[in-house]
Scaffold this motif. Sequence first.
Motif, PDB file in Angstrom:
ATOM      1  N   VAL A  55       0.862  -1.186   0.000  1.00  0.00           N
ATOM      2  CA  VAL A  55       0.000   0.000   0.000  1.00  0.00           C
ATOM      3  C   VAL A  55       0.896   1.233   0.000  1.00  0.00           C
ATOM      4  O   VAL A  55       1.843   1.312   0.790  1.00  0.00           O
ATOM      5  CB  VAL A  55      -0.914   0.018   1.245  1.00  0.00           C
ATOM      6  CG1 VAL A  55      -1.728   1.309   1.288  1.00  0.00           C
ATOM      7  CG2 VAL A  55      -1.830  -1.202   1.235  1.00  0.00           C
ATOM      8  N   PRO A  56       0.669   2.197  -0.896  1.00  0.00           N
ATOM      9  CA  PRO A  56       1.517   3.397  -0.922  1.00  0.00           C
ATOM     10  C   PRO A  56       1.503   4.123   0.412  1.00  0.00           C
ATOM     11  O   PRO A  56       0.452   4.244   1.056  1.00  0.00           O
ATOM     12  CB  PRO A  56       0.880   4.252  -2.026  1.00  0.00           C
ATOM     13  CG  PRO A  56       0.142   3.266  -2.879  1.00  0.00           C
ATOM     14  CD  PRO A  56      -0.365   2.224  -1.926  1.00  0.00           C
ATOM     15  N   GLY A  57       2.656   4.590   0.830  1.00  0.00           N
ATOM     16  CA  GLY A  57       2.738   5.341   2.074  1.00  0.00           C
ATOM     17  C   GLY A  57       2.308   6.782   1.884  1.00  0.00           C
ATOM     18  O   GLY A  57       2.249   7.293   0.764  1.00  0.00           O
ATOM     19  N   ASP A  58       2.009   7.449   2.972  1.00  0.00           N
ATOM     20  CA  ASP A  58       1.550   8.837   2.912  1.00  0.00           C
ATOM     21  C   ASP A  58       2.733   9.775   3.117  1.00  0.00           C
ATOM     22  O   ASP A  58       2.753  10.612   4.017  1.00  0.00           O
ATOM     23  CB  ASP A  58       0.474   9.072   3.984  1.00  0.00           C
ATOM     24  CG  ASP A  58      -0.223  10.414   3.803  1.00  0.00           C
ATOM     25  OD1 ASP A  58      -0.222  10.919   2.670  1.00  0.00           O
ATOM     26  OD2 ASP A  58      -0.751  10.944   4.803  1.00  0.00           O
ATOM     27  N   VAL A  59       3.747   9.616   2.253  1.00  0.00           N
ATOM     28  CA  VAL A  59       4.945  10.446   2.351  1.00  0.00           C
ATOM     29  C   VAL A  59       4.856  11.555   1.311  1.00  0.00           C
ATOM     30  O   VAL A  59       4.616  11.285   0.134  1.00  0.00           O
ATOM     31  CB  VAL A  59       6.214   9.608   2.093  1.00  0.00           C
ATOM     32  CG1 VAL A  59       7.449  10.485   2.182  1.00  0.00           C
ATOM     33  CG2 VAL A  59       6.292   8.463   3.093  1.00  0.00           C
ATOM     34  N   PRO A  60       5.034  12.810   1.719  1.00  0.00           N
ATOM     35  CA  PRO A  60       4.953  13.917   0.755  1.00  0.00           C
ATOM     36  C   PRO A  60       5.946  13.726  -0.380  1.00  0.00           C
ATOM     37  O   PRO A  60       7.077  13.286  -0.177  1.00  0.00           O
ATOM     38  CB  PRO A  60       5.303  15.153   1.596  1.00  0.00           C
ATOM     39  CG  PRO A  60       4.958  14.761   2.999  1.00  0.00           C
ATOM     40  CD  PRO A  60       5.285  13.298   3.093  1.00  0.00           C
ATOM     41  N   VAL A  61       5.535  14.049  -1.588  1.00  0.00           N
ATOM     42  CA  VAL A  61       6.397  13.924  -2.757  1.00  0.00           C
ATOM     43  C   VAL A  61       7.494  14.984  -2.705  1.00  0.00           C
ATOM     44  O   VAL A  61       7.249  16.133  -2.376  1.00  0.00           O
ATOM     45  CB  VAL A  61       5.565  14.083  -4.048  1.00  0.00           C
ATOM     46  CG1 VAL A  61       6.461  14.064  -5.267  1.00  0.00           C
ATOM     47  CG2 VAL A  61       4.519  12.987  -4.126  1.00  0.00           C
ATOM     48  N   SER A  62       8.713  14.590  -3.033  1.00  0.00           N
ATOM     49  CA  SER A  62       9.841  15.518  -3.005  1.00  0.00           C
ATOM     50  C   SER A  62       9.814  16.455  -4.203  1.00  0.00           C
ATOM     51  O   SER A  62       9.187  16.176  -5.232  1.00  0.00           O
ATOM     52  CB  SER A  62      11.159  14.727  -3.014  1.00  0.00           C
ATOM     53  OG  SER A  62      11.253  13.889  -1.895  1.00  0.00           O
ATOM     54  N   THR A  63      10.529  17.547  -4.095  1.00  0.00           N
ATOM     55  CA  THR A  63      10.653  18.472  -5.217  1.00  0.00           C
ATOM     56  C   THR A  63      11.593  17.877  -6.258  1.00  0.00           C
ATOM     57  O   THR A  63      12.367  16.962  -5.964  1.00  0.00           O
ATOM     58  CB  THR A  63      11.218  19.825  -4.760  1.00  0.00           C
ATOM     59  OG1 THR A  63      12.563  19.629  -4.288  1.00  0.00           O
ATOM     60  CG2 THR A  63      10.372  20.421  -3.639  1.00  0.00           C
ATOM     61  N   SER A  64      11.530  18.384  -7.477  1.00  0.00           N
ATOM     62  CA  SER A  64      12.410  17.890  -8.528  1.00  0.00           C
ATOM     63  C   SER A  64      13.870  18.118  -8.158  1.00  0.00           C
ATOM     64  O   SER A  64      14.739  17.291  -8.472  1.00  0.00           O
ATOM     65  CB  SER A  64      12.086  18.581  -9.854  1.00  0.00           C
ATOM     66  OG  SER A  64      12.258  19.983  -9.737  1.00  0.00           O
ATOM     67  N   ASP A  65      14.165  19.213  -7.475  1.00  0.00           N
ATOM     68  CA  ASP A  65      15.547  19.502  -7.085  1.00  0.00           C
ATOM     69  C   ASP A  65      16.044  18.461  -6.094  1.00  0.00           C
ATOM     70  O   ASP A  65      17.160  17.939  -6.227  1.00  0.00           O
ATOM     71  CB  ASP A  65      15.635  20.903  -6.469  1.00  0.00           C
ATOM     72  CG  ASP A  65      17.063  21.305  -6.145  1.00  0.00           C
ATOM     73  OD1 ASP A  65      17.916  21.225  -7.047  1.00  0.00           O
ATOM     74  OD2 ASP A  65      17.332  21.697  -4.988  1.00  0.00           O
ATOM     75  N   ASP A  66      15.220  18.137  -5.098  1.00  0.00           N
ATOM     76  CA  ASP A  66      15.609  17.123  -4.119  1.00  0.00           C
ATOM     77  C   ASP A  66      15.785  15.756  -4.776  1.00  0.00           C
ATOM     78  O   ASP A  66      16.700  15.003  -4.442  1.00  0.00           O
ATOM     79  CB  ASP A  66      14.558  17.027  -2.998  1.00  0.00           C
ATOM     80  CG  ASP A  66      14.615  18.207  -2.042  1.00  0.00           C
ATOM     81  OD1 ASP A  66      15.642  18.911  -2.050  1.00  0.00           O
ATOM     82  OD2 ASP A  66      13.636  18.429  -1.300  1.00  0.00           O
ATOM     83  N   MET A  67      14.890  15.438  -5.720  1.00  0.00           N
ATOM     84  CA  MET A  67      14.981  14.144  -6.397  1.00  0.00           C
ATOM     85  C   MET A  67      16.251  14.062  -7.228  1.00  0.00           C
ATOM     86  O   MET A  67      16.971  13.053  -7.205  1.00  0.00           O
ATOM     87  CB  MET A  67      13.751  13.927  -7.285  1.00  0.00           C
ATOM     88  CG  MET A  67      13.748  12.587  -8.016  1.00  0.00           C
ATOM     89  SD  MET A  67      13.722  11.160  -6.899  1.00  0.00           S
ATOM     90  CE  MET A  67      12.081  11.302  -6.204  1.00  0.00           C
TER      91      MET A  67
END
Length: 278
Positions: free
Chosen positions: A252-264
């Motif tokens: 099940v997908p976790g409820d973790v905020p998506v990172s910014t493109s810069d962080d990725m």
Amino acid sequence: MSNDDQYGGGAGGYGEVGGTGQTRTRLPDSPTDPYGPTRRTPRASRSLITVVGVVVLLIAAIAFANSAPDTKSDPASDKPPTDSSTAATGTNPVTDRTAGIPKGFAHDEQGAQSAAANFAVALGSDAMFKKNTRHTLVDGIYAPDVAARLKGPQDEAYSADFLSRMGLDANGNAPQGSVFVTRTVPIGTRVESYTPTTAKIAVWYTGLIGMSGPKSTDPVRTLWKTWTFELSWIGEGWRVIDDTQQDGPAPVPGDVPVSTSDDMSKAIKEFGGFTYAR
């Protein structure tokens, strides 16, 4: 090779050597950052649907090329796996490498599992999107006759049009300021069958695929697959004679905020992929 989808014929992994799922990507509400926190649930992009079509061609090509007899199962391997079947063993990893691919895996069940897991890492890397490095990987991983049959269909599949749909140029390079991400991370392995000369190993893995950048329309997303390799002991090492993929098992997908493109982008550059699994 009979891949059922992503990684067309092998297409996240080694630092120097190089998939996709069928998901449609809903662009985020933010017009400036495709990784903005408003985008939580990936859906499927046209480019990924294209990948599926491409891989279907590869599946047909490899299925036609490979006519090896069915591998006989070792009765011992039919026993239900235990919770320690893929646990760390303390055995030292191989130290030899050829073209970035670990070699010298043991001639036993663990060696076959190690080989399959590392082959998944290599074939799931961005090197598969560049002709020269793709040929090097295929020659180093597949049995010689299989590799010879595979490279032609793969070159046709990884066409300039296909690469363009993935956001890459004709040489497999990402646009300036963007980072193309394709990485395979093995979770565990399972022995389907084993003999001293053949083995069938399933590798459960998670993966990353997409383009990280401020103008990306194909953000990096995760996938969960099981990649099954049929191996043969040839010469002094394990080689792939056939392989297939299927979806899941997926958590099940976790409820973790998506990172910014810069962080990725920073994470992809700063965290090198593992070069040895199992």
